[in-house]
Design a protein around this motif. Structure first.
Motif, PDB file in Angstrom:
ATOM      1  N   GLU A   1     -48.012 -63.951  10.464  1.00 20.84           N
ATOM      2  CA  GLU A   1     -47.691 -64.775  11.638  1.00 20.84           C
ATOM      3  C   GLU A   1     -48.937 -65.073  12.455  1.00 20.84           C
ATOM      4  OE1 GLU A   1     -43.134 -63.797  12.887  1.00 20.84           O
ATOM      5  OE2 GLU A   1     -44.527 -62.112  13.006  1.00 20.84           O
TER       6      GLU A   1
ATOM      7  N   ASN B   1     -51.110 -67.525  10.663  1.00 19.05           N
ATOM      8  CA  ASN B   1     -50.534 -68.864  10.690  1.00 19.05           C
ATOM      9  C   ASN B   1     -50.681 -69.541  12.049  1.00 19.05           C
ATOM     10  OD1 ASN B   1     -49.107 -71.008   9.333  1.00 19.05           O
ATOM     11  ND2 ASN B   1     -47.375 -70.501  10.664  1.00 19.05           N
TER      12      ASN B   1
ATOM     13  N   ASP C   1     -48.547 -73.877   9.884  1.00 20.02           N
ATOM     14  CA  ASP C   1     -47.594 -74.334   8.874  1.00 20.02           C
ATOM     15  C   ASP C   1     -46.182 -74.276   9.451  1.00 20.02           C
ATOM     16  OD1 ASP C   1     -45.603 -73.593   6.516  1.00 20.02           O
ATOM     17  OD2 ASP C   1     -47.295 -74.722   5.645  1.00 20.02           O
ATOM     18  N   LYS C   2     -45.485 -75.401   9.401  1.00 21.24           N
ATOM     19  CA  LYS C   2     -44.158 -75.522  10.034  1.00 21.24           C
ATOM     20  C   LYS C   2     -43.124 -74.585   9.392  1.00 21.24           C
ATOM     21  CE  LYS C   2     -44.983 -79.066  12.804  1.00 21.24           C
ATOM     22  NZ  LYS C   2     -45.340 -78.779  14.156  1.00 21.24           N
ATOM     23  N   ARG C   3     -43.130 -74.513   8.068  1.00 22.62           N
ATOM     24  CA  ARG C   3     -42.134 -73.654   7.408  1.00 22.62           C
ATOM     25  C   ARG C   3     -42.358 -72.193   7.779  1.00 22.62           C
ATOM     26  NH1 ARG C   3     -40.093 -73.509   1.131  1.00 22.62           N
ATOM     27  NH2 ARG C   3     -38.517 -71.906   1.489  1.00 22.62           N
ATOM     28  N   LEU C   4     -43.619 -71.762   7.778  1.00 26.16           N
ATOM     29  CA  LEU C   4     -43.910 -70.387   8.170  1.00 26.16           C
ATOM     30  C   LEU C   4     -43.511 -70.157   9.627  1.00 26.16           C
ATOM     31  CD1 LEU C   4     -47.374 -69.714   6.463  1.00 26.16           C
ATOM     32  CD2 LEU C   4     -45.092 -69.091   5.640  1.00 26.16           C
ATOM     33  N   ASP C   5     -43.808 -71.132  10.485  1.00 31.20           N
ATOM     34  CA  ASP C   5     -43.401 -71.026  11.900  1.00 31.20           C
ATOM     35  C   ASP C   5     -41.896 -70.847  12.040  1.00 31.20           C
ATOM     36  OD1 ASP C   5     -45.922 -71.244  13.057  1.00 31.20           O
ATOM     37  OD2 ASP C   5     -45.795 -73.417  13.341  1.00 31.20           O
ATOM     38  N   THR C   6     -41.147 -71.508  11.178  1.00 34.32           N
ATOM     39  CA  THR C   6     -39.688 -71.476  11.254  1.00 34.32           C
ATOM     40  C   THR C   6     -39.099 -70.213  10.635  1.00 34.32           C
ATOM     41  OG1 THR C   6     -39.625 -73.884  11.136  1.00 34.32           O
ATOM     42  CG2 THR C   6     -37.585 -72.722  10.598  1.00 34.32           C
ATOM     43  N   GLU C   7     -39.584 -69.840   9.450  1.00 31.35           N
ATOM     44  CA  GLU C   7     -38.931 -68.774   8.687  1.00 31.35           C
ATOM     45  C   GLU C   7     -39.453 -67.369   8.973  1.00 31.35           C
ATOM     46  OE1 GLU C   7     -38.200 -69.571   4.582  1.00 31.35           O
ATOM     47  OE2 GLU C   7     -37.894 -71.713   4.959  1.00 31.35           O
TER      48      GLU C   7
ATOM     49  N   ASP D   1     -37.552 -65.282  11.686  1.00 37.13           N
ATOM     50  CA  ASP D   1     -36.234 -64.849  11.212  1.00 37.13           C
ATOM     51  C   ASP D   1     -36.361 -63.682  10.235  1.00 37.13           C
ATOM     52  OD1 ASP D   1     -35.013 -66.809  12.737  1.00 37.13           O
ATOM     53  OD2 ASP D   1     -34.888 -68.247  11.072  1.00 37.13           O
TER      54      ASP D   1
END
Length: 101
Positions: free
Chosen positions: A35, A38, A43-49, A52
């Protein structure tokens, strides 16, 4: 299962739960590093997933810690209730005398 074998099995489970807890803590640390790395990458996907994933693993760690506390307490109580140290000493005396029953 005799008392000493049962206690040995209980101790083994406690150690395995401790190992599981430590593994989960290591995973949380690795996710935290990803995290942080990043943050510059963005990176958007890493930011999102990742958040969680971090939460789910943290929840698992809490569950493992609760189970460990409960089971370690039961193991300690079993040890004391069944005077496991005395049983170990008696077994050692029997084995030393050649009577391994």
């Amino acid at each position: 299962m005799d008392t000493l074998k049962k206690f040995a099995a209980m101790e083994k489970i406690v150690h395995e739960l401790e190992d599981l807890r430590n593994s989960q803590q290591a995973i949380i640390q690795k996710l935290g590093k990803i995290e942080v790395d990043n943050m510059d990458l963005g990176d958007k996907r890493l930011d999102t997933e990742l958040p969680d994933m971090h939460q789910r693993i943290s929840d698992n760690l809490d569950a493992i810690a609760g189970i460990l506390e409960y089971f370690a307490g039961n193991t300690d109580k079993f040890h004391d209730t069944n005077n496991v140290e005395q049983l170990k000493e008696e077994k050692a005396i029997r084995e030393a005398a050649g009577n391994e029953e």
